[in-house]
Design a protein around this motif. Sequence first.
Motif, PDB file in Angstrom:
ATOM      1  N   ASN A 198       0.876  -1.097  -0.004  1.00  9.61           N
ATOM      2  CA  ASN A 198       0.008  -0.072   0.056  1.00  9.61           C
ATOM      3  C   ASN A 198       0.984   1.291  -0.093  1.00  9.61           C
ATOM      4  N   PRO A 199       1.552   1.488  -1.143  1.00  5.65           N
ATOM      5  CA  PRO A 199       2.640   2.932  -1.271  1.00  5.65           C
ATOM      6  C   PRO A 199       1.818   3.999  -0.939  1.00  5.65           C
ATOM      7  N   ASP A 200       0.590   4.192  -1.014  1.00  7.46           N
ATOM      8  CA  ASP A 200       0.107   5.383  -0.834  1.00  7.46           C
ATOM      9  C   ASP A 200      -0.318   5.875   0.434  1.00  7.46           C
ATOM     10  N   ASP A 201      -0.216   4.750   1.548  1.00  7.88           N
ATOM     11  CA  ASP A 201      -0.776   5.169   2.784  1.00  7.88           C
ATOM     12  C   ASP A 201       0.483   5.316   3.686  1.00  7.88           C
ATOM     13  N   GLU A 202       0.300   6.061   4.659  1.00  4.32           N
ATOM     14  CA  GLU A 202       1.164   6.526   5.630  1.00  4.32           C
ATOM     15  C   GLU A 202       1.421   5.420   6.711  1.00  4.32           C
ATOM     16  N   VAL A 203       2.605   4.958   6.936  1.00  4.23           N
ATOM     17  CA  VAL A 203       2.869   4.067   8.197  1.00  4.23           C
ATOM     18  C   VAL A 203       3.976   4.662   9.136  1.00  4.23           C
ATOM     19  N   PHE A 204       3.403   5.035  10.218  1.00  9.95           N
ATOM     20  CA  PHE A 204       4.360   5.446  11.274  1.00  9.95           C
ATOM     21  C   PHE A 204       4.485   4.363  12.381  1.00  9.95           C
ATOM     22  N   LEU A 205       5.824   4.556  12.688  1.00 10.08           N
ATOM     23  CA  LEU A 205       6.284   3.231  13.810  1.00 10.08           C
ATOM     24  C   LEU A 205       6.975   4.147  14.752  1.00 10.08           C
ATOM     25  N   PHE A 206       6.372   4.024  15.972  1.00  8.88           N
ATOM     26  CA  PHE A 206       7.057   4.611  17.276  1.00  8.88           C
ATOM     27  C   PHE A 206       7.829   3.408  18.100  1.00  8.88           C
ATOM     28  N   GLU A 207       9.171   3.562  18.522  1.00 11.04           N
ATOM     29  CA  GLU A 207       9.684   2.807  19.201  1.00 11.04           C
ATOM     30  C   GLU A 207      10.506   3.507  20.090  1.00 11.04           C
ATOM     31  N   LYS A 208      10.252   3.063  21.542  1.00  8.91           N
ATOM     32  CA  LYS A 208      11.095   3.930  22.713  1.00  8.91           C
ATOM     33  C   LYS A 208      12.432   3.787  22.714  1.00  8.91           C
ATOM     34  N   SER A 209      13.272   2.748  22.281  1.00  6.56           N
ATOM     35  CA  SER A 209      14.478   2.585  22.426  1.00  6.56           C
ATOM     36  C   SER A 209      15.371   2.999  21.303  1.00  6.56           C
ATOM     37  N   SER A 210      16.723   2.611  21.012  1.00 10.84           N
ATOM     38  CA  SER A 210      17.546   3.182  19.955  1.00 10.84           C
ATOM     39  C   SER A 210      17.637   2.180  18.658  1.00 10.84           C
ATOM     40  N   TYR A 211      16.952   0.999  18.701  1.00 14.26           N
ATOM     41  CA  TYR A 211      16.792   0.085  17.961  1.00 14.26           C
ATOM     42  C   TYR A 211      15.579  -0.465  17.380  1.00 14.26           C
ATOM     43  N   VAL A 212      15.631  -0.987  15.991  1.00 18.35           N
ATOM     44  CA  VAL A 212      14.524  -1.563  15.454  1.00 18.35           C
ATOM     45  C   VAL A 212      14.861  -2.930  14.739  1.00 18.35           C
ATOM     46  N   ALA A 213      13.981  -3.721  14.474  1.00 22.02           N
ATOM     47  CA  ALA A 213      14.242  -5.037  13.773  1.00 22.02           C
ATOM     48  C   ALA A 213      15.265  -5.800  14.576  1.00 22.02           C
ATOM     49  N   TRP A 214      15.323  -5.927  15.837  1.00 21.58           N
ATOM     50  CA  TRP A 214      16.025  -6.769  16.432  1.00 21.58           C
ATOM     51  C   TRP A 214      15.613  -8.103  17.092  1.00 21.58           C
ATOM     52  N   ALA A 215      16.458  -8.803  16.982  1.00 21.59           N
ATOM     53  CA  ALA A 215      16.060 -10.295  17.512  1.00 21.59           C
ATOM     54  C   ALA A 215      16.687 -10.937  18.743  1.00 21.59           C
ATOM     55  N   GLY A 216      15.864 -11.242  19.566  1.00 22.88           N
ATOM     56  CA  GLY A 216      16.048 -11.845  21.140  1.00 22.88           C
ATOM     57  C   GLY A 216      16.832 -13.008  21.031  1.00 22.88           C
ATOM     58  N   CYS A 217      16.365 -13.805  20.365  1.00 24.50           N
ATOM     59  CA  CYS A 217      16.875 -15.434  20.454  1.00 24.50           C
ATOM     60  C   CYS A 217      18.213 -15.502  20.322  1.00 24.50           C
ATOM     61  N   PRO A 218      18.906 -14.706  19.454  1.00 25.94           N
ATOM     62  CA  PRO A 218      20.529 -14.768  19.160  1.00 25.94           C
ATOM     63  C   PRO A 218      21.219 -14.169  20.519  1.00 25.94           C
ATOM     64  N   THR A 219      20.608 -13.249  21.245  1.00 26.55           N
ATOM     65  CA  THR A 219      21.331 -12.633  22.233  1.00 26.55           C
ATOM     66  C   THR A 219      22.127 -13.559  22.953  1.00 26.55           C
ATOM     67  N   PRO A 220      21.999 -14.374  23.546  1.00 29.99           N
ATOM     68  CA  PRO A 220      22.724 -15.282  24.494  1.00 29.99           C
ATOM     69  C   PRO A 220      24.104 -15.689  23.635  1.00 29.99           C
ATOM     70  N   TYR A 221      24.033 -15.823  22.407  1.00 28.98           N
ATOM     71  CA  TYR A 221      25.223 -16.299  21.510  1.00 28.98           C
ATOM     72  C   TYR A 221      26.223 -14.999  21.132  1.00 28.98           C
ATOM     73  N   PHE A 222      25.375 -13.850  21.270  1.00 29.32           N
ATOM     74  CA  PHE A 222      26.265 -12.694  20.913  1.00 29.32           C
ATOM     75  C   PHE A 222      27.050 -12.348  22.235  1.00 29.32           C
ATOM     76  N   ILE A 223      26.302 -12.404  23.360  1.00 29.73           N
ATOM     77  CA  ILE A 223      27.241 -12.294  24.782  1.00 29.73           C
ATOM     78  C   ILE A 223      28.278 -13.332  24.665  1.00 29.73           C
ATOM     79  N   ALA A 224      28.454 -14.637  24.217  1.00 34.00           N
ATOM     80  CA  ALA A 224      29.248 -15.426  24.185  1.00 34.00           C
ATOM     81  C   ALA A 224      30.331 -15.348  23.143  1.00 34.00           C
ATOM     82  N   ASP A 225      30.114 -14.062  22.225  1.00 35.88           N
ATOM     83  CA  ASP A 225      30.917 -13.779  21.194  1.00 35.88           C
ATOM     84  C   ASP A 225      31.016 -14.897  20.189  1.00 35.88           C
TER      85      ASP A 225
END
Length: 445
Positions: free
Chosen positions: A23-50
Amino acid sequence: MKIVVIGGGAAGMMFSTQYKKANPDDEVFLFEKSSYVAWAGCPTPYFIADELKKSDVLHGTPEDFIKRGVNVKIHHKVTGIDFQNKTLNVEGEEINGIFGYDKLVIAVGAKSFIPNISGYSKNLTNVFTLSHAEEAFKIKDYITENKDKLKKAVVVGAGFIGLETAEAFNKKGLNVTIVEKAGEILPSFSEKLKAGVYKEIENRGISLKLNAGVTEIVSQDGKASAVKLDNGEIIDFDIALFSIGITPNIDFIPKNLKTDQGKIVVNDKFETNLPDVYAIGDCIFNKFYKTDRNLYAPFGDVANKHGMMLAKYLSGKNISWKGLLRSFATSFYDIKLAQTGLTLKEALDLGFNADVVEMHAMYKNSGFEDSIPGKVEVVYDKDKKVLLGGSMVGAQAVAQFIDQIAIVTTLETPIEKFIEIDFAYSPTNASVWNPLLVVYRKVIK
């Protein structure tokens, strides 16, 4: 049409991009309170482990999505909603005040649940939760900045994230203690299947304390030093993770939005009880597939499906979200676990004339030195001769075997038809007897 999305995680971003594309003619606004979007939670322990990079946790920048036509506003917090007048209260640098919408999509995700524990504070510098990418980055930074001082870690909660982060801390060289209030880990798996996980925890030098609730956090000058258990035991630590569970992040939403047990209630179109208000992702109740049973499934793949399906519906497609089988997979070091559908106890409690088929599944010819059999339990309906669910623990291909079970369970494929499926076979890649064929041999006589 002005579409407003609250929340820039997997569900919110998938919906926003797919809807804007259609729907390219419609407006889409997205509010995110943090600094990041499109983040994934499941990989985070493996990120912590390097083992994974930051780019494996963040799947795009705000600018990436702005280029695709989505008006992404990070550092913008929605503090209230007026459903009757279709407005939001927004606190942000660019938009600050009342903001209107035509249709609203709530994709706020979930936050870590912390019970009433004496001494707990969000301001403790070395006590963390892990339900957002920002928290993973804080944990990683704290470990990096204090690597010469950190010796002991405590993980409170032995769920998926708890076990995976305990592994990460262990790989970082910390002496790890897992504290679990329940009398077991991974309660949906039978004792036979998870016996190897207990052994692996012991082999890795990790201390596991079951039937152990935390009653107090001992701290001084904003830094914690120990947890006190309900049996009086005190466990010292340098860093702690509380991974007791998560709960939808809906505290700011007015009570006239229908919820159940703290989750937003939606129908098969993701519609809430209020007009032009939809909800997706970790903040909603799903249904157990083709039933009216509520099921909470805060998984990344589910959130992405929600976003895609709702974008199709609001673009005029006739869709119906039928629910989930609760399929999931996790691992602890080299032990992989996966499950789908009903356990035997659940099936019996629901009135099914159910039984279980137990077997060993081979990933390749048993003569190879690295061929280690996996343990499988498949639950089936003895009357209808169809599968109801399955669990597996092993070293390889566990999720893939469970995916096969999820497919035939979803399609209600009769067990007698399994013999007609043309499975791939070679000595180096698969066994002659796929687990579904073993089920066929044991059930169809």
